[in-house]
Design a protein around this motif. Structure first.
Motif, PDB file in Angstrom:
ATOM      1  N   MET A  27     -13.903 -53.339-154.555  1.00 54.80           N
ATOM      2  CA  MET A  27     -13.506 -53.849-153.231  1.00 54.80           C
ATOM      3  C   MET A  27     -12.517 -54.998-153.394  1.00 54.80           C
ATOM      4  SD  MET A  27     -16.623 -53.708-150.567  1.00 54.80           S
ATOM      5  CE  MET A  27     -18.163 -53.455-151.335  1.00 54.80           C
ATOM      6  N   ALA A  28     -12.778 -55.865-154.401  1.00 56.15           N
ATOM      7  CA  ALA A  28     -11.869 -56.995-154.646  1.00 56.15           C
ATOM      8  C   ALA A  28     -10.493 -56.494-155.094  1.00 56.15           C
ATOM      9  CB  ALA A  28     -12.460 -57.917-155.708  1.00 56.15           C
ATOM     10  N   MET A  29     -10.427 -55.279-155.630  1.00 53.04           N
ATOM     11  CA  MET A  29      -9.158 -54.713-156.101  1.00 53.04           C
ATOM     12  C   MET A  29      -8.489 -53.859-155.021  1.00 53.04           C
ATOM     13  SD  MET A  29     -10.460 -53.708-159.925  1.00 53.04           S
ATOM     14  CE  MET A  29      -8.905 -53.347-160.721  1.00 53.04           C
ATOM     15  N   GLY A  30      -9.058 -53.868-153.834  1.00 54.90           N
ATOM     16  CA  GLY A  30      -8.405 -53.192-152.710  1.00 54.90           C
ATOM     17  C   GLY A  30      -8.915 -51.796-152.407  1.00 54.90           C
ATOM     18  N   ALA A  31      -9.961 -51.327-153.116  1.00 48.70           N
ATOM     19  CA  ALA A  31     -10.491 -49.989-152.813  1.00 48.70           C
ATOM     20  C   ALA A  31     -11.156 -50.018-151.447  1.00 48.70           C
ATOM     21  CB  ALA A  31     -11.506 -49.584-153.880  1.00 48.70           C
ATOM     22  N   GLU A  32     -11.063 -48.902-150.739  1.00 53.94           N
ATOM     23  CA  GLU A  32     -11.690 -48.840-149.417  1.00 53.94           C
ATOM     24  C   GLU A  32     -13.112 -48.338-149.571  1.00 53.94           C
ATOM     25  OE1 GLU A  32      -9.168 -47.534-146.066  1.00 53.94           O
ATOM     26  OE2 GLU A  32      -7.645 -47.373-147.629  1.00 53.94           O
ATOM     27  N   ILE A  33     -14.037 -49.284-149.716  1.00 52.07           N
ATOM     28  CA  ILE A  33     -15.444 -48.971-149.936  1.00 52.07           C
ATOM     29  C   ILE A  33     -16.269 -49.718-148.904  1.00 52.07           C
ATOM     30  CG2 ILE A  33     -17.378 -49.248-151.566  1.00 52.07           C
ATOM     31  CD1 ILE A  33     -15.395 -48.958-153.841  1.00 52.07           C
ATOM     32  N   GLU A  34     -17.195 -49.007-148.291  1.00 56.98           N
ATOM     33  CA  GLU A  34     -18.109 -49.656-147.325  1.00 56.98           C
ATOM     34  C   GLU A  34     -19.522 -49.483-147.828  1.00 56.98           C
ATOM     35  OE1 GLU A  34     -18.064 -48.170-143.263  1.00 56.98           O
ATOM     36  OE2 GLU A  34     -15.862 -48.187-143.417  1.00 56.98           O
ATOM     37  N   VAL A  35     -20.314 -50.553-147.756  1.00 57.32           N
ATOM     38  CA  VAL A  35     -21.709 -50.460-148.196  1.00 57.32           C
ATOM     39  C   VAL A  35     -22.595 -50.789-146.998  1.00 57.32           C
ATOM     40  CG1 VAL A  35     -23.446 -51.340-149.798  1.00 57.32           C
ATOM     41  CG2 VAL A  35     -21.058 -51.233-150.517  1.00 57.32           C
TER      42      VAL A  35
ATOM     43  N   LEU B  71     -28.376 -48.605-148.423  1.00 60.90           N
ATOM     44  CA  LEU B  71     -28.358 -47.830-149.670  1.00 60.90           C
ATOM     45  C   LEU B  71     -27.216 -46.812-149.700  1.00 60.90           C
ATOM     46  CD1 LEU B  71     -32.220 -47.164-149.971  1.00 60.90           C
ATOM     47  CD2 LEU B  71     -30.867 -48.853-151.233  1.00 60.90           C
ATOM     48  N   THR B  72     -26.365 -46.839-148.662  1.00 63.35           N
ATOM     49  CA  THR B  72     -25.275 -45.853-148.592  1.00 63.35           C
ATOM     50  C   THR B  72     -23.925 -46.505-148.868  1.00 63.35           C
ATOM     51  OG1 THR B  72     -26.518 -44.474-147.085  1.00 63.35           O
ATOM     52  CG2 THR B  72     -24.142 -44.190-147.043  1.00 63.35           C
ATOM     53  N   ILE B  73     -23.136 -45.800-149.684  1.00 60.95           N
ATOM     54  CA  ILE B  73     -21.800 -46.293-150.052  1.00 60.95           C
ATOM     55  C   ILE B  73     -20.788 -45.242-149.624  1.00 60.95           C
ATOM     56  CG2 ILE B  73     -20.332 -46.985-152.006  1.00 60.95           C
ATOM     57  CD1 ILE B  73     -23.781 -46.942-152.909  1.00 60.95           C
ATOM     58  N   LYS B  74     -19.745 -45.669-148.906  1.00 58.90           N
ATOM     59  CA  LYS B  74     -18.677 -44.739-148.503  1.00 58.90           C
ATOM     60  C   LYS B  74     -17.397 -45.129-149.230  1.00 58.90           C
ATOM     61  CE  LYS B  74     -20.580 -43.874-143.971  1.00 58.90           C
ATOM     62  NZ  LYS B  74     -20.579 -44.261-142.572  1.00 58.90           N
ATOM     63  N   VAL B  75     -16.794 -44.163-149.894  1.00 58.93           N
ATOM     64  CA  VAL B  75     -15.572 -44.429-150.667  1.00 58.93           C
ATOM     65  C   VAL B  75     -14.454 -43.559-150.116  1.00 58.93           C
ATOM     66  CG1 VAL B  75     -14.571 -44.487-152.981  1.00 58.93           C
ATOM     67  CG2 VAL B  75     -17.060 -44.481-152.706  1.00 58.93           C
ATOM     68  N   LYS B  76     -13.356 -44.193-149.729  1.00 56.53           N
ATOM     69  CA  LYS B  76     -12.212 -43.423-149.232  1.00 56.53           C
ATOM     70  C   LYS B  76     -11.353 -43.021-150.420  1.00 56.53           C
ATOM     71  CE  LYS B  76     -10.252 -43.956-144.728  1.00 56.53           C
ATOM     72  NZ  LYS B  76      -9.662 -44.883-143.808  1.00 56.53           N
ATOM     73  N   GLY B  77     -11.078 -41.733-150.545  1.00 55.85           N
ATOM     74  CA  GLY B  77     -10.243 -41.245-151.643  1.00 55.85           C
ATOM     75  C   GLY B  77      -8.836 -41.792-151.529  1.00 55.85           C
ATOM     76  N   GLN B  78      -8.325 -42.300-152.642  1.00 58.08           N
ATOM     77  CA  GLN B  78      -7.005 -42.910-152.606  1.00 58.08           C
ATOM     78  C   GLN B  78      -5.990 -42.038-153.316  1.00 58.08           C
ATOM     79  OE1 GLN B  78      -6.922 -46.945-153.762  1.00 58.08           O
ATOM     80  NE2 GLN B  78      -8.417 -47.518-152.220  1.00 58.08           N
ATOM     81  N   GLY B  79      -6.425 -40.865-153.805  1.00 56.26           N
ATOM     82  CA  GLY B  79      -5.560 -40.016-154.615  1.00 56.26           C
ATOM     83  C   GLY B  79      -4.176 -39.819-154.029  1.00 56.26           C
ATOM     84  N   SER B  80      -4.115 -39.649-152.736  1.00 57.13           N
ATOM     85  CA  SER B  80      -2.825 -39.329-152.145  1.00 57.13           C
ATOM     86  C   SER B  80      -1.996 -40.586-151.846  1.00 57.13           C
ATOM     87  CB  SER B  80      -3.075 -38.565-150.855  1.00 57.13           C
ATOM     88  OG  SER B  80      -3.975 -39.322-150.073  1.00 57.13           O
ATOM     89  N   ARG B  81      -2.618 -41.749-151.949  1.00 59.67           N
ATOM     90  CA  ARG B  81      -1.853 -42.968-151.623  1.00 59.67           C
ATOM     91  C   ARG B  81      -1.138 -43.473-152.873  1.00 59.67           C
ATOM     92  NH1 ARG B  81      -6.001 -46.932-149.598  1.00 59.67           N
ATOM     93  NH2 ARG B  81      -4.297 -48.233-149.075  1.00 59.67           N
ATOM     94  N   SER B  82       0.030 -44.056-152.685  1.00 65.51           N
ATOM     95  CA  SER B  82       0.802 -44.442-153.863  1.00 65.51           C
ATOM     96  C   SER B  82       0.304 -45.758-154.466  1.00 65.51           C
ATOM     97  CB  SER B  82       2.277 -44.553-153.502  1.00 65.51           C
ATOM     98  OG  SER B  82       2.412 -45.435-152.416  1.00 65.51           O
ATOM     99  N   LYS B  83      -0.288 -46.613-153.658  1.00 64.10           N
ATOM    100  CA  LYS B  83      -0.581 -47.975-154.126  1.00 64.10           C
ATOM    101  C   LYS B  83      -1.795 -48.043-155.068  1.00 64.10           C
ATOM    102  CE  LYS B  83      -1.088 -51.956-151.515  1.00 64.10           C
ATOM    103  NZ  LYS B  83      -2.169 -51.977-150.810  1.00 64.10           N
ATOM    104  N   GLY B  84      -2.863 -47.419-154.707  1.00 64.14           N
ATOM    105  CA  GLY B  84      -4.055 -47.438-155.562  1.00 64.14           C
ATOM    106  C   GLY B  84      -4.673 -48.821-155.687  1.00 64.14           C
ATOM    107  N   LEU B  85      -5.249 -49.110-156.854  1.00 63.03           N
ATOM    108  CA  LEU B  85      -5.959 -50.382-157.059  1.00 63.03           C
ATOM    109  C   LEU B  85      -4.998 -51.493-157.494  1.00 63.03           C
ATOM    110  CD1 LEU B  85      -9.012 -49.045-159.125  1.00 63.03           C
ATOM    111  CD2 LEU B  85      -8.954 -49.540-156.668  1.00 63.03           C
ATOM    112  N   GLN B  86      -5.292 -52.696-156.985  1.00 64.93           N
ATOM    113  CA  GLN B  86      -4.501 -53.856-157.438  1.00 64.93           C
ATOM    114  C   GLN B  86      -5.131 -54.437-158.704  1.00 64.93           C
ATOM    115  OE1 GLN B  86      -5.256 -56.041-153.916  1.00 64.93           O
ATOM    116  NE2 GLN B  86      -4.364 -54.340-152.759  1.00 64.93           N
ATOM    117  N   PRO B  87      -4.305 -55.044-159.568  1.00 57.09           N
ATOM    118  CA  PRO B  87      -4.869 -55.641-160.794  1.00 57.09           C
ATOM    119  C   PRO B  87      -5.795 -56.819-160.477  1.00 57.09           C
ATOM    120  CG  PRO B  87      -2.515 -56.085-160.613  1.00 57.09           C
ATOM    121  CD  PRO B  87      -2.851 -55.186-159.478  1.00 57.09           C
ATOM    122  N   ILE B  88      -6.578 -57.228-161.469  1.00 58.76           N
ATOM    123  CA  ILE B  88      -7.498 -58.351-161.254  1.00 58.76           C
ATOM    124  C   ILE B  88      -7.266 -59.470-162.274  1.00 58.76           C
ATOM    125  CG2 ILE B  88      -9.653 -57.644-160.152  1.00 58.76           C
ATOM    126  CD1 ILE B  88     -10.562 -56.731-162.998  1.00 58.76           C
ATOM    127  N   ASP B  89      -7.741 -60.646-161.866  1.00 57.58           N
ATOM    128  CA  ASP B  89      -7.801 -61.789-162.777  1.00 57.58           C
ATOM    129  C   ASP B  89      -9.256 -62.231-162.682  1.00 57.58           C
ATOM    130  OD1 ASP B  89      -7.764 -64.233-164.008  1.00 57.58           O
ATOM    131  OD2 ASP B  89      -5.838 -64.848-163.137  1.00 57.58           O
TER     132      ASP B  89
END
Ligand code: S3P
Length: 450
Positions: free
Chosen positions: A219-227, A230-248
């Motif tokens: 989530m901190a890296m920009g993934a679209e995840i909702e909790v 006990l349920t987690i929803k993850v939006k597939g990013q395959g078709s999006r160009s940006k994807g995950l942002q790097p972390i520090d």
């Protein structure tokens, strides 16, 4: 293989900074590798398991540079320097930037490496083969293979798709709605990662809450995840160009490594220790609740947030006496890795401690229920083994014996703590397996032992 010999301690005293968190170290390398751009991972655990993860991503073309951190070095008795941590710079290439590995990916002893990577590889358009050491080859893989196949992955594995080695041909994945039969952060994380590659929203529900480092970091890296519970929803990013942002990220110390010292301080008289910089994510610290019920004196101080995780210092001193407790149900996943050391604590508590609902312990790095039953009996403990747990009668006078680690790091470290309250000498065979999560464990223990 190294043999460790230990005798009774008069006290444990001083300050300790346990090694960096193993679960978070694996995830930082994996997620930074599939993010796009330069990530910085400070205080990465330089132990065998996370190194297996790092090697796998290097083989898949990810440039990872490493600077060892001087202050983390401990000199062991044969004078070799062991480094517990380092700083990594990882040049991530995006969700689809990995290259087909030219060889089998050897995950060593690490369940987290193989199960999480299988989620990533299932969505990548190339062929890969995963294997591991003799322990990992006996651990169940159907728990990830079955749902990944439901998502459309092309996977085959040994013995009717149950065990390593497994071969994966990456495919375009479809989102699924999956109810997990067992609470496992490795399975959940595998499916969240596969969900990033899927064509819609993947919904995963766990039976009990397991550790949530994956959700927090992604989530901190920009993934679209909702909790939601006990349920987690993850939006597939395959078709999006940006994807995950790097972390520090700065990785805190591992609560599961701190647990050995917490238990040691409670059961060894005249002990007083301060364990610094420990990750106290509530999905990991069930042991603290159990200790409170046992009447132990453990204080969590100086709480702060570091890189999206809760961190604190843990002060503990000897408990005059501990009471037996009954443990089962929802708390189990939050103390899953602390089962062996909890068994040692139970030997020093008055009454019968019963741990049930812990069947998962049979498929860890060793069968940890069988291992603790067999080895504690050698020390003179009265106990009963159940299919899903154990009952231990305290307070027992332990006597030193020659014991086996089963090449399982947490069994070796738990028996080392038991040695410090036992009469006579304890000899632990195959003790170098502590390097899986805690290089320099015996040297650290010696440093604070009076
Ligand atoms: C881990 C999850 C747990 C734990 C293991 C590390 C992780 O395993 O026992 O040491 O990093 O996700 P399970 O997912 O099998 O419960």
């Amino acid at each position: 293989m190294k043999i460790a010999e230990l005798t009774k301690a008069k006290s444990l005293k001083g300050e300790i900074i346990p090694p960096p968190d193993k679960s978070i170290s694996h995830r930082a390398v994996m997620f930074a590798s599939i993010a796009y751009g330069k990530s910085i991972v400070k205080n990465f655990l330089r132990a065998e398991d996370p190194i297996s993860t790092m090697n796998a991503f290097r083989i898949m073309g990810i440039e990872i540079t490493e600077a060892r951190t001087q202050k983390s070095e401990v000199r062991n008795e044969d004078s070799r320097l062991k480094t517990q941590n380092s700083e990594l710079i990882i040049h991530g290439k995006g969700l689809y930037g990995l290259k087909e590995p030219f060889d089998v990916l050897d995950c060593g002893n690490s369940g987290t490496t193989v199960r999480l990577i299988s989620g990533i590889l299932s969505g990548n358009p190339f062929f890969s083969v995963l294997t591991g050491d003799d322990s990992l080859k006996q651990r169940p893989m159907a728990r990830v293979i079955n749902p990944l196949k439901e998502m459309g992955a092309d996977i085959s594995a040994r013995s009717g798709d149950k065990y390593l080695p497994m071969a994966i041909k990456g495919k375009v994945l479809r989102a699924i709605n999956y109810n997990m039969p067992v609470a496992s952060a490795q399975v959940k994380s595998c499916l969240i990662l596969a969900g990033l590659y899927a064509d819609g929203t993947t919904i995963i529900t766990e039976p009990q809450k397991s550790r949530d480092h994956t959700e927090r970091m992604l989530m901190a890296m920009g993934a679209e995840i909702e909790v939601e519970g006990l349920t987690i929803k993850v939006k597939g990013q395959g078709s999006r160009s940006k994807g995950l942002q790097p972390i520090d990220i700065t990785i805190p110390s591992d609560f599961s490594s701190a647990a050995f010292f917490i238990a040691g301080a409670l059961i060894i008289p005249n002990s007083e220790i301060l364990i610094r910089n420990v990750c106290i994510n509530p999905t990991r610290t069930g042991l603290l609740d159990v200790i409170k019920n046992m009447g132990g004196d453990v204080r969590v101080e100086n709480m702060r947030d570091v890189s999206g995780e809760h961190v604190a210092d843990i002060y503990c001193k000897s408990a005059g006496s501990l009471k037996a407790v009954k443990i089962s149900g929802d708390i189990m996943p939050s103390l899953i890795d602390e089962f062996p050391i909890l068994c040692v604590l139970a030997t020093q508590a008055d009454g019968v401690t019963e741990i049930r609902g812990a069947g998962e312990l049979r498929v860890k790095e060793s069968d940890r229920i069988k291992a603790m039953t067999t080895e504690l009996k050698k020390l003179g403990v009265e106990l009963e083994e159940y299919p899903d747990g154990i009952a231990i009668k305290g307070k027992a006078s332990l006597k030193g014996a020659t014991v086996e680690s089963y090449h399982d790091h947490r069994i070796a470290m738990s028996l080392a703590i038991a040695a410090l309250v036992a009469e006579g000498t304890m000899t632990i065979n195959n003790a170098s397996c502590v390097d899986i999560s805690f290089p320099g464990f015996f040297e650290e223990l010696k440093r604070i032992t009076g």
